[in-house]
Structures are given as C-alpha cells and as structure tokens.
Design an enzyme around this catalytic site. Structure first.
Site, short mmCIF file in Angstrom:
data_model
loop_
_atom_site.label_atom_id
_atom_site.label_comp_id
_atom_site.label_asym_id
_atom_site.label_seq_id
_atom_site.Cartn_x
_atom_site.Cartn_y
_atom_site.Cartn_z
N LYS A 1 34.60 47.03 43.61
CA LYS A 1 35.19 46.85 42.22
C LYS A 1 35.20 45.39 41.81
CE LYS A 1 39.73 47.74 41.49
NZ LYS A 1 40.51 46.37 40.85
N ARG B 1 54.20 47.84 45.40
CA ARG B 1 53.73 48.62 46.36
C ARG B 1 54.52 48.83 47.62
NH1 ARG B 1 47.15 47.64 45.54
NH2 ARG B 1 46.92 48.70 43.86
N ASP C 1 44.66 45.00 49.45
CA ASP C 1 44.57 46.21 48.82
C ASP C 1 44.62 47.45 49.72
OD1 ASP C 1 44.31 44.88 46.31
OD2 ASP C 1 42.26 44.88 46.23
N GLN D 1 41.94 36.09 42.51
CA GLN D 1 41.96 36.09 40.93
C GLN D 1 42.30 34.68 40.49
OE1 GLN D 1 44.28 39.37 39.96
NE2 GLN D 1 42.94 40.96 40.55
N ARG E 1 32.46 40.89 38.64
CA ARG E 1 31.71 39.54 38.45
C ARG E 1 30.44 39.79 38.40
NH1 ARG E 1 36.21 39.80 41.61
NH2 ARG E 1 37.07 37.83 42.38
N GLY F 1 43.90 43.47 36.53
CA GLY F 1 44.34 42.20 36.70
C GLY F 1 43.05 41.24 36.93
N LYS G 1 51.31 43.97 42.34
CA LYS G 1 50.10 44.61 42.16
C LYS G 1 50.21 45.83 41.13
CE LYS G 1 47.57 42.28 45.14
NZ LYS G 1 46.71 41.46 44.66
C1 S3P Z 1 40.90 40.97 43.45
C2 S3P Z 1 41.73 40.25 44.28
C3 S3P Z 1 42.82 40.48 44.80
C4 S3P Z 1 42.93 42.24 44.78
C5 S3P Z 1 42.26 42.76 43.34
C6 S3P Z 1 40.98 42.36 43.32
C7 S3P Z 1 39.52 40.36 42.73
O1 S3P Z 1 44.07 40.26 43.90
O2 S3P Z 1 44.29 42.36 45.19
O3 S3P Z 1 42.60 44.24 43.64
O4 S3P Z 1 38.72 40.95 42.58
O5 S3P Z 1 39.42 39.16 42.90
P1 S3P Z 1 44.59 38.64 44.20
O6 S3P Z 1 43.42 37.67 44.07
O7 S3P Z 1 45.61 38.30 42.79
O8 S3P Z 1 45.24 38.99 45.32
#
Ligand code: S3P
Length: 423
Positions: free
Chosen positions: A19, A342, A311, A166, A24, A91, A338
């Site tokens: 994912k 969770r 995750d 993120q 990206r 997110g 999240k």
């Molecule tokens: C992700 C980063 C993670 C993860 C999310 C996907 C990403 O979140 O929990 O499912 O694709 O950069 P955080 O970076 O906020 O921890």
C-alpha cells in the site's frame, strides 16, 4: 463476515501490492516527466483515493492490462483542482499530498471520511508552516478538512517528535519546492520507501541514521515500478499459518525492507518457523516466506522495533493471545491515532473472545494461552482490525462474526477469498 475454525491452512499465495509503495508510485509518477508504468499496484480503496486526487489535478492515469500507467507532467505540472480532494480513509494520501500541495501555485482543499477527520494533522501543519506554507485546519481543531494555499517554501531542519514516515515524507516532498536543502530527523527510523523511490525517480535524497535530507527542484523522470507484495497484508497469513494446526503457507514475493519487516523479527522471538526463500535485494528487497505451524511464546515489543511493525500490532496482539506466557507491547502510543484507536479496539474485542488483556497508555499487556472463543467483533471500520479477528476466527472455538467485514477493501479487497482458498 463469519469465520470458522480451520483444520489446516495450506497453499501458495501472492498477497496484493504494498500500500505505501503503491501510493508513492502514483504520486511520484504524477510529478515526473513521462509515463510511469506500475505493476502489481494495489487497487485498494486507499490507493484509489490517491489516484482520484491526482486525476482532479489533471493527471491522466489509466489501466494497461494489469498495469497502471501514470502520465506525469513534471514537478510543476499539476492543475488547480476544481473540487475538494477527497482522501477517503487514507492518512498516507492526506499527509503526503499536503507536502506536495504546499509548494504549488494554487489553492486546494482536502477532506476525508469520519475516521480521517478525527486523525491528527497538526503533525504536518507544524513543519509545513515552519517552511512558510499556508495550511489551515478549516475547523481550527488540527484535523481535516484542510485548506492549503500554495506558496514558495523555505528550507527547514525539522525534528519530528514522532517516528512517522507520513510526516517525514510530507516534509521531504515539500522540500522539493523549497529554496535549499530540507531535512527531517525522527526519534526512530520509520519506513524509507519515499527515500528509495524518490532517488529511483532522479531526486537527491540522502539518509544518515534517522535523518533524511533532500535537495530542491529535482528533475523527476518516469520509471517502471514493480510493487512488492505488502508485508502488512502477508502478516495476516503469517499469523494464520503459525497458529492453525497442520499448516504450511508459501507467501510469494513479499517486501522485506528492514524498516517494515519487524514482524519477522518478533515472530522469530516468539518461536515461529518462517523461512525466507529467493531473497532479492535490488531496490526494495523481497523474498518468498514459507510459514509453518509453530507453538508460540510471549515476548516484549518496544522501542526502535515499533515503527517497523506499527501496522502489524493488531495481528501480533492476536498471536500473543494464543501464545504461551505474557506479551508486553510498549512505546506504541501511535496506535491510538490510526484508522481506529487500535489499543482500545483490540482490547475491547479480544476481551469479548475471553482473552486476558489490558490496555496501557502506550500499548498492551496480554497474558496468552487462555482458551478463546468466537464472538461478535466490531472492528470500528478498521481494515486491519477486521483481518486480525478473521485470523483469530480460524483458530478459536466457535464461530467468529465480524460486523462491517467489508472494510478490508481499504488495503486487501480479496482477503476473505484468499483465506477461504487456503482453508
Ligand atoms: C505509512 C506510514 C505509517 C503506517 C501507514 C502507512 C506510509 O504511518 O501506519 O499505514 O505509507 O507512509 P505513520 O508514518 O504515520 O506511522
């Protein structure tokens, strides 16, 4: 969705594309010059939200057989969107796109579903504002909807209070539009897919320890991206294969990037029988994972390991409930923000199954080995919680019923079909 106890799980499975990497590929493909071809793209609802946002900014994205083609228009080729950009439940879409939008020459608005509207966006508003961006929470509560008026950006060295890919990616993407080198330091290293893929597309990103830096105004060129299988999706079948008697599952072509593969380390700590085959270390590393039934023991999960398996904690909690002895999960307060809280949702539902579990401020304490029974599970629309309890349902006594089971479409649309095929 109703799940029943299985005698054994056997077979070969290719889990869907990663994912994080799929998101990206769409974003960097849109900002590159030329056509990017993506194979094994994840057609989950979250990644479709990313596609929809870039289409609204004039990027032509089409299917070619199984592949996705993204006709990129360069770093400054996005059009002003006529509608609100809807990130749905995602997110990653929100936080990464915000970094891109902050440096554009137009105003945009971003919104999402009820879960996304409750998640913290101050963590990206703060660094982007420090770079000179004009980004506001419309309701002034640090959450979505967001209004972003693009502006020329300044460099920043951002010390992130959270280990979050993120947040890191948001700042690095804004850094492409800044007037010098931009860097981010995080308390522990989070997943580094942005750094790897941006370099592959021609940007200059360097990493040292937990600091990543980017040079401005890169010329991104279209590339071919092969998305590896998502270890976060494989995790459910790792757990199901380990816990269900007489099982042997071969998971093909799974991403094992060390910033993501913490689950493999913890499984080994718990006594799991997992063999890596056909390892390939070019670009994003991959391997086939051979998983066999194992008797598991409790363990401690904490510190720098947390971002590498963040995750996977819901399904690790299920494994811990079936393992002998106590499992302690610490330093995982991020779980509260999240797709659902969770910690609360896992504790609530594992208790319904008869588990001995307590939530803490930053994790859980699970005393494993109690006999567990099926229950009616409310995953609070959280895809990973629903899949975790489906795994529990293959092992516990009595039927498991999961309400809103179709929330799995966020990251794994064919999850139940794949589970059914192995059982
Ligand atoms: C992700 C980063 C993670 C993860 C999310 C996907 C990403 O979140 O929990 O499912 O694709 O950069 P955080 O970076 O906020 O921890």
């Amino acid at each position: 969705m109703e799940i029943k106890k299985q005698q054994s799980l056997r077979g070969v499975l290719s889990v869907p594309g990663d994912k994080s990497i799929s998101h990206r590929a769409v974003m960097f493909g849109a900002l590159a010059k030329g056509t990017t071809r993506v194979s094994h793209f994840l057609e989950g609802a979250d990644c479709l939200s990313t596609i929809s946002c870039f289409r609204k900014m004039g990027i032509d994205i089409e299917k070619d057989g199984e592949d996705l083609l993204i006709h990129g228009r360069g770093l400054r080729g996005l059009n002003s969107p006529r509608e609100i950009l809807n990130a749905g439940n995602s997110g990653t879409t929100t936080r990464l796109i915000s970094g891109i939008l902050a440096g554009q020459k137009f105003i945009s608005e971003l919104d999402g579903d009820a879960s996304l509207r409750s998640r913290p966006m101050k963590r990206i508003i703060d660094p982007l504002t420090a770079m000179g961006a004009d980004i506001r929470s419309r309701m002034d509560n640090g959450c979505m909807p967001l209004r972003i008026a693009g502006r020329p950006l300044h460099t920043v060295h951002y010390n992130s209070p959270v280990a979050s890919a993120q947040v890191k990616s948001c700042v690095l993407l804004a850094g492409m539009y800044a007037d010098g080198v931009t860097s981010v330091t995080e308390p522990f290293l989070s997943r580094n897919h942005t750094e790897i893929m941006l370099n592959y597309f021609g940007a200059k990103v360097t990493s040292q320890g937990t600091t990543a830096s980017i040079q401005p105004e890169p010329e991104l060129s279209a590339r071919e991206v092969r998305v590896p299988g998502d270890i976060s999706s494989a995790a459910f079948f790792i757990a199901a294969g380990l816990l269900t008697p007489n099982s042997e599952i071969l998971l093909k072509d799974v991403g094992i990037n060390p910033t993501r593969a913490g689950i493999l380390k913890i499984c080994r700590q718990m006594g799991a029988d997992i063999t890596l085959l056909n390892e390939n270390h070019q670009g994003e590393p991959t391997a086939d994972l051979l998983v066999r039934t194992s008797s598991l023991k409790g363990t401690v999960i904490q510190g720098a390991d947390i971002p590498t398996l963040i995750d996977e904690i819901p399904v690790l909690a299920i494994m811990a409930a079936f393992a002998d002895g106590t499992t302690v999960i610490r330093d995982a307060q991020e779980l509260k923000v999240k797709e659902s809280d969770r910690i609360a949702v896992m504790v609530e539902n594992l208790k319904r199954m008869g588990a001995d579990i307590a939530g803490t401020d930053d994790g859980m304490i699970i005393r494993g080995g109690k006999p567990l029974h099926g229950a009616v599970i409310d995953p609070h629309m959280d895809h990973r919680v629903a899949m975790s309890f489906a795994v529990a349902g293959t092992v516990c006594q009595g039927a498991m019923e999961i309400t809103d089971g179709d929330c799995v479409k966020i990251s794994y649309p064919d999850f139940y079909e794949d589970l059914y095929r192995l059982g």
